[in-house]
Design a protein around this motif. Structure first.
Motif, PDB file in Angstrom:
ATOM      1  N   CYS A   1       2.769   9.399   6.576  1.00 22.60           N
ATOM      2  CA  CYS A   1       1.364   9.617   6.941  1.00 22.60           C
ATOM      3  C   CYS A   1       1.106  11.075   7.321  1.00 22.60           C
ATOM      4  CB  CYS A   1       0.989   8.687   8.096  1.00 22.60           C
ATOM      5  SG  CYS A   1      -0.772   8.461   8.331  1.00 22.60           S
TER       6      CYS A   1
ATOM      7  N   LEU B   1      -6.765   4.568   3.587  1.00 19.13           N
ATOM      8  CA  LEU B   1      -6.452   4.068   2.251  1.00 19.13           C
ATOM      9  C   LEU B   1      -7.520   4.470   1.235  1.00 19.13           C
ATOM     10  CD1 LEU B   1      -5.007   0.545   3.117  1.00 19.13           C
ATOM     11  CD2 LEU B   1      -3.779   2.681   2.641  1.00 19.13           C
TER      12      LEU B   1
ATOM     13  N   ARG C   1       6.769   1.997   3.379  1.00 21.19           N
ATOM     14  CA  ARG C   1       8.012   2.745   3.291  1.00 21.19           C
ATOM     15  C   ARG C   1       8.720   2.703   4.638  1.00 21.19           C
ATOM     16  NH1 ARG C   1       6.404   8.711   1.732  1.00 21.19           N
ATOM     17  NH2 ARG C   1       8.617   9.040   2.120  1.00 21.19           N
TER      18      ARG C   1
ATOM     19  N   GLU D   1      -7.136   4.098  -2.847  1.00 21.06           N
ATOM     20  CA  GLU D   1      -6.682   2.713  -2.949  1.00 21.06           C
ATOM     21  C   GLU D   1      -7.856   1.753  -2.766  1.00 21.06           C
ATOM     22  OE1 GLU D   1      -2.964   1.805  -0.934  1.00 21.06           O
ATOM     23  OE2 GLU D   1      -2.592   3.961  -0.662  1.00 21.06           O
TER      24      GLU D   1
ATOM     25  N   ARG E   1      -6.974   7.834  -0.054  1.00 22.21           N
ATOM     26  CA  ARG E   1      -5.857   7.901  -0.997  1.00 22.21           C
ATOM     27  C   ARG E   1      -6.180   7.235  -2.327  1.00 22.21           C
ATOM     28  NH1 ARG E   1      -0.410   6.663   2.651  1.00 22.21           N
ATOM     29  NH2 ARG E   1      -0.687   8.376   4.146  1.00 22.21           N
TER      30      ARG E   1
ATOM     31  N   THR F   1       0.864  -1.180   0.000  1.00 21.08           N
ATOM     32  CA  THR F   1       0.000   0.000   0.000  1.00 21.08           C
ATOM     33  C   THR F   1       0.901   1.231   0.000  1.00 21.08           C
ATOM     34  OG1 THR F   1      -0.097   0.293   2.415  1.00 21.08           O
ATOM     35  CG2 THR F   1      -1.666  -1.274   1.431  1.00 21.08           C
ATOM     36  N   SER F   2       0.275   2.385   0.015  1.00 23.04           N
ATOM     37  CA  SER F   2       1.049   3.627   0.060  1.00 23.04           C
ATOM     38  C   SER F   2       1.766   3.803   1.390  1.00 23.04           C
ATOM     39  CB  SER F   2       0.120   4.819  -0.181  1.00 23.04           C
ATOM     40  OG  SER F   2      -0.954   4.806   0.751  1.00 23.04           O
TER      41      SER F   2
END
Length: 458
Positions: free
Chosen positions: A429, A278, A233, A283, A281, A229-230
């Motif tokens: 975030c 999500l 990271r 998604e 965003r 997902t975004s």
């Protein structure tokens, strides 16, 4: 003869995490009534606050100690008494804008949170933030994770504060112990190495420990990877914070109404927050799940050999594709019950003492795809606590972030309240408020569903 107070394997991992760029301190945000450290003119008196804290340090010996790092051949770091504790370096004040609200308190805490604690002195800091509406005073306590975990941190806070409004400092200051000599460190290191020598002479024991370690790795490898997902990271050093104030009785009502636990309700609310984040965003969350990483305290039999601090971790699947909060809770409760049967033991023992192994573990943490969110549910005292006669009205725990887990949620039950803090990586975030709004909306929906339906009126 008892040995020196050395850092454990997990403690060394925490120091390695900090070297990797992830600040490893935990803490609590508190709201006190306005009677704490007030001078004759009604203003906050930082010197009075320092005297109040200093008079209670004997209850928390670790707050008077520093880490001594011996030469490599003399073993891992050891806790020793600091020659002196300069409270001007530990207890600070930053006034808020007059009549500040909770959001302004959290914004101030956010700026104070990210900087690391100085391990050259006792690793803790306390900040008072006067100026809240109603004359209340905010407080932030930061403690390095090697001092305590979540449950231990709550015990530490309970020792530092008073259980009665009339609580007084206890006992006179004790003189610090003399510095450790090289010979004392060497004797202790040789004592620590003797069990390793005996273990080499008992290959059956080595095989047993190897099997347990292999089982833990296999369990960890069996954890289903989270689809990217975004949020995927590596965590940086910056943090964003938000708090949610709840009523413990309402959350318990929700849990009882659906055959769940308070922790299940928290996880279901976290799922609601992730779903909202999500979706905002763009998604796709249909048929998707995330995984929550939770620390677990293992309840061992009460024997002389039992370790009360033994623990592990579990990964609970959070259904994101379900819009109905009640159905999400039901699925989370079933999943969490199953996960408790397969707790992964916490890494401990000799391997963690190898710097090379710890570096490899940090690389694994930076690449893992096991979880998107860290959740810690800590039980707190049922009765109010006080500091120098001032009642603590609210408590919110703050958790650390490491690896590729960019969102952390800490919950603390205290005096009938449930304080929830959301911590997020600043870069991964920036839209933390969307997550918080989704979490709060999920809690509200569950609370409404648990209330008895009103009888129709005639």
């Amino acid at each position: 003869m008892a040995g020196l107070d050395r850092l454990s394997g997990p403690d060394l991992l925490m120091l390695q995490s900090e070297e990797a760029g992830w600040p490893m301190h935990i803490g609590v945000v508190a709201v006190l009534d306005g009677t704490v450290a007030v001078d004759a003119d009604g203003r906050f008196d930082i010197e009075a606050a320092r005297r109040a804290v200093g008079g209670r340090l004997n209850r928390v010996p670790r707050f008077r100690q520093v880490l001594h790092v011996p030469p490599r051949l003399l073993g891992p770091p050891v806790w020793v008494d600091a020659p002196a504790v300069d409270l001007t370096r530990h207890v600070h004040v930053i006034p808020l804008t007059p009549q500040a609200d909770t959001a302004q308190l959290v914004q101030a805490v956010e700026e104070l949170w990210s900087p690391r604690l100085d391990l050259a002195r006792p690793p803790w800091e306390m900040w008072f933030l006067p100026g809240l509406a109603g004359g209340r005073v905010g407080m932030l306590l930061k403690v390095h994770h090697v001092v305590a975990d979540g449950v231990g941190g709550m015990a530490l806070l309970g020792a530092l504060l008073d259980r009665e409004a009339t609580g007084e400092p206890r006992g006179a200051d004790r003189p610090p112990a003399p510095p450790l000599s090289t010979s004392a460190l060497l004797r202790d290191q040789l004592r620590r190495l003797r069990p390793s020598g005996r273990a080499l002479a008992r290959p059956v024991g080595l095989v047993g420990r190897a099997n347990r370690a292999w089982f833990a790795l296999r369990e960890l490898d069996a954890v289903r990877r989270v689809p990217p997902t975004s949020l995927d990271r590596v965590v940086g050093p910056g943090r964003r914070l938000r708090v949610v104030d709840g009523r413990l009785d309402l959350v318990r009502d929700v849990a009882h109404a659906h055959g769940a636990t308070v922790n299940d309700v928290l996880l279901a609310a976290v799922a609601g927050g992730l779903r909202a984040l999500l979706l905002s965003r763009g998604e796709d969350v249909r048929d998707r799940h995330s995984l929550a990483y939770e620390p677990v305290t293992l309840l061992l039999r009460r024997t002389a050999a039992a370790r009360p601090d033994a623990g592990g971790m579990m990964f609970v699947p959070l259904p994101l594709g379900i819009d109905d909060a009640v159905e999400r809770l039901r699925r989370v409760a079933v999943a969490a019950a199953g996960c408790k049967q397969h707790v992964i033991p916490a890494p401990s023992g000799g391997p963690n003492r190898s710097r090379l192994v710890r570096r490899l573990m940090m690389r694994v943490a930076a690449r893992q795809r096991w979880a998107d969110v860290y959740v810690a549910d800590v039980p707190g005292p049922r009765a109010p606590l006080y500091l120098a006669g001032a009642q603590v009205h609210e408590l919110y725990p703050v958790v650390p972030l490491t690896g590729r887990v960019p969102v952390g949620v800490g919950a603390l039950s205290y005096a009938g309240r449930l304080g929830i803090t959301v911590v997020a990586d600043r870069d991964a975030c920036p839209d933390i408020q969307v997550f918080v709004d989704g979490l709060r909306a999920a809690l509200t929906e569950l609370e409404h569903a648990a209330r008895p339906r009103d009888l129709p009126t005639a």
